[in-house]
Design a protein around this motif. Sequence first.
Motif, PDB file in Angstrom:
ATOM      1  N   ASP A  31       0.813  -1.146   0.055  1.00  0.00           N
ATOM      2  CA  ASP A  31       0.020   0.113  -0.041  1.00  0.00           C
ATOM      3  C   ASP A  31       0.846   1.328  -0.096  1.00  0.00           C
ATOM      4  O   ASP A  31       0.748   2.237  -0.600  1.00  0.00           O
ATOM      5  CB  ASP A  31      -1.036  -0.015   1.214  1.00  0.00           C
ATOM      6  N   THR A  49       0.804   4.034  -2.986  1.00  0.00           N
ATOM      7  CA  THR A  49       0.405   5.445  -2.633  1.00  0.00           C
ATOM      8  C   THR A  49       1.543   6.251  -2.915  1.00  0.00           C
ATOM      9  O   THR A  49       1.347   7.354  -3.504  1.00  0.00           O
ATOM     10  CB  THR A  49       0.240   5.530  -1.120  1.00  0.00           C
ATOM     11  N   SER A  75      -6.673   5.091  -7.207  1.00  0.00           N
ATOM     12  CA  SER A  75      -7.933   4.056  -7.643  1.00  0.00           C
ATOM     13  C   SER A  75      -8.772   4.040  -6.156  1.00  0.00           C
ATOM     14  O   SER A  75      -8.254   4.145  -5.025  1.00  0.00           O
ATOM     15  CB  SER A  75      -7.454   2.783  -7.717  1.00  0.00           C
ATOM     16  N   ASP A  76     -10.110   4.008  -6.292  1.00  0.00           N
ATOM     17  CA  ASP A  76     -10.855   4.072  -5.257  1.00  0.00           C
ATOM     18  C   ASP A  76     -11.866   2.938  -5.398  1.00  0.00           C
ATOM     19  O   ASP A  76     -12.846   2.886  -4.818  1.00  0.00           O
ATOM     20  CB  ASP A  76     -11.606   5.311  -5.159  1.00  0.00           C
ATOM     21  N   TRP A 114      -8.133  -0.908  -6.343  1.00  0.00           N
ATOM     22  CA  TRP A 114      -7.384  -0.404  -5.115  1.00  0.00           C
ATOM     23  C   TRP A 114      -6.774  -1.816  -4.485  1.00  0.00           C
ATOM     24  O   TRP A 114      -5.798  -2.021  -4.014  1.00  0.00           O
ATOM     25  CB  TRP A 114      -8.031   0.249  -4.120  1.00  0.00           C
ATOM     26  N   TYR A 115      -7.747  -2.977  -4.343  1.00  0.00           N
ATOM     27  CA  TYR A 115      -7.371  -4.040  -3.789  1.00  0.00           C
ATOM     28  C   TYR A 115      -6.709  -4.998  -4.654  1.00  0.00           C
ATOM     29  O   TYR A 115      -5.863  -5.685  -4.282  1.00  0.00           O
ATOM     30  CB  TYR A 115      -8.759  -4.697  -3.344  1.00  0.00           C
ATOM     31  N   ARG A 155      -2.867  -3.823  -4.774  1.00  0.00           N
ATOM     32  CA  ARG A 155      -2.105  -4.514  -3.598  1.00  0.00           C
ATOM     33  C   ARG A 155      -1.958  -5.789  -3.591  1.00  0.00           C
ATOM     34  O   ARG A 155      -0.978  -6.464  -3.075  1.00  0.00           O
ATOM     35  CB  ARG A 155      -2.604  -3.734  -2.383  1.00  0.00           C
ATOM     36  N   ARG A 185     -15.284  -0.240  -2.923  1.00  0.00           N
ATOM     37  CA  ARG A 185     -14.696   0.916  -2.730  1.00  0.00           C
ATOM     38  C   ARG A 185     -13.513   0.836  -1.913  1.00  0.00           C
ATOM     39  O   ARG A 185     -13.633  -0.162  -0.913  1.00  0.00           O
ATOM     40  CB  ARG A 185     -15.338   2.082  -2.380  1.00  0.00           C
ATOM     41  N   ALA A 186     -12.231   1.507  -1.918  1.00  0.00           N
ATOM     42  CA  ALA A 186     -11.363   1.517  -0.913  1.00  0.00           C
ATOM     43  C   ALA A 186     -11.552   2.068   0.380  1.00  0.00           C
ATOM     44  O   ALA A 186     -12.398   2.564   0.346  1.00  0.00           O
ATOM     45  CB  ALA A 186     -10.040   2.132  -1.639  1.00  0.00           C
ATOM     46  N   GLN A 211     -12.238   3.952   3.376  1.00  0.00           N
ATOM     47  CA  GLN A 211     -12.297   5.488   3.563  1.00  0.00           C
ATOM     48  C   GLN A 211     -11.934   5.917   4.814  1.00  0.00           C
ATOM     49  O   GLN A 211     -12.402   5.331   5.900  1.00  0.00           O
ATOM     50  CB  GLN A 211     -13.664   5.858   3.026  1.00  0.00           C
ATOM     51  N   GLY A 215     -13.274  -1.831   3.499  1.00  0.00           N
ATOM     52  CA  GLY A 215     -13.626  -1.348   2.472  1.00  0.00           C
ATOM     53  C   GLY A 215     -15.102  -0.855   2.661  1.00  0.00           C
ATOM     54  O   GLY A 215     -15.614  -0.831   3.767  1.00  0.00           O
TER      55      GLY A 215
END
Length: 238
Positions: free
Chosen positions: A125, A129, A135-136, A140-141, A144, A211-212, A214, A223
């Motif tokens: 991660d 980053t 990506s959201d 995102w998953y 990684r 979604r990633a 938040q 998530g």
Amino acid sequence: MTEPDLTTEMLKAAATHVPFDGWSQISFDAAARDAGVAPGVARALFPRGAVDLALAYHAAGDAAMLARLEEADLADMRFRDRIAAAVRFRLEAVEDREMVRRGMALFALPHHAADGARAIWQTCDHIWTALGDTSDDINWYTKRATLSGVYGSTVLYWLGDDSDGHAATWAFLDRRIDNVMQFEKTKAKMRENPVLTRVLAGPLDLLSRIRAPQAGPMPNMPGHWNVASEKHGKQDQT
């Protein structure tokens, strides 16, 4: 001393014990003694003892990698080469491979496996980053998770690599990244296929709502579900 200073001193002291006694209670107690940290303070800093100290060691390696990434000029590199450079920086941050080898043995134990997997995920991660990933969604998953596989296999190869300057490891890393790039090309072709797009419409719609993580009231959740998208989809159906 501040908490970061105490952690640094504990890690320095641990470097003389872990290669022989592993990330164990013996090493933890010896590190605290050598660093001049009272047992109670050491336990307050690392409630689970050697396990938390090993995780602090891993986090220190991540910090060294990020510092080097900030200083490096990667602008002219292909993106896959930037990823390779980040992984290489992470491994080059290690001064004693035996510390990592002992850590792999610790986190291979069933009751510590989740900690080890989380540490590798955190490293990947940090890399994504630092390289500007925004990506959201499900990507995102997958980014990684894929890099975690590449990183984990590269670490295992590196631990047994005696080639000059770890040249064999860097060649291995390049091959693994090439494999990932081929997979990404295959995914792109699948998305361009109209037949497969129709067949996978349902699953793709489902995945599009993921979604990633938040920042919010439950930041430790893995998530979140895009409720707005779900409602929107229902409205489109009516």
